[in-house]
Write a protein that holds these residues in place. Structure first.
Motif: not given
Length: 119
Positions: A7-9, A14-16, A25-31, A38-42
């Motif tokens: 999605g769009d970080p 803003r939704a959070d 929110l933790r940006p990652i380049p690939s799965v 816990p408490g973090t969204v990749d």
């Protein structure tokens, strides 16, 4: 349950704020780089929508971005089937049973389910 969001970080941040979940929110380049802390969204950045994008209204940019998120999500398993990703050659095997989607072809190697059991 571990998960990765495409999605769009900025929109997700803003939704959070709106719902007050206080998730990091933790940006990652690939799965394969997901940590599932816990408490973090990749998050795989699927777009870079403007900060002033109006909420709660139809916008072609948001619709196009949503389409791309779904498209990118669909292609993740495809990357694994073709060997792009974190699978080794030893993990890839041709499907040998007749009910497989494409028996004996590389396209089904990593996703080939186990053969059906006989009773």
């Amino acid at each position: 349950m571990p998960l990765v969001v495409i999605g769009d970080p900025g929109v997700l941040a803003r939704a959070d704020e709106v719902v007050g979940t206080r998730l990091a929110l933790r940006p990652i380049p690939s799965v394969d780089r997901a940590e599932h802390t816990p408490g973090t969204v990749d998050v795989i950045a699927g777009s870079d929508l403007p900060d002033d994008l109006p909420r709660g209204t139809l916008d072609a940019r948001a619709g196009a971005a949503a389409f791309q998120y779904v498209r990118q999500g669909i292609r993740l398993p495809e990357r694994r089937r073709t060997g792009a990703g974190d699978r080794t050659d030893q993990q890839r095997r041709p499907c040998a049973w007749p009910e497989s989607p494409t028996p004996g072809t590389p396209s089904c190697w990593p996703i080939c389910p186990a053969p059906p059991t006989t009773r």
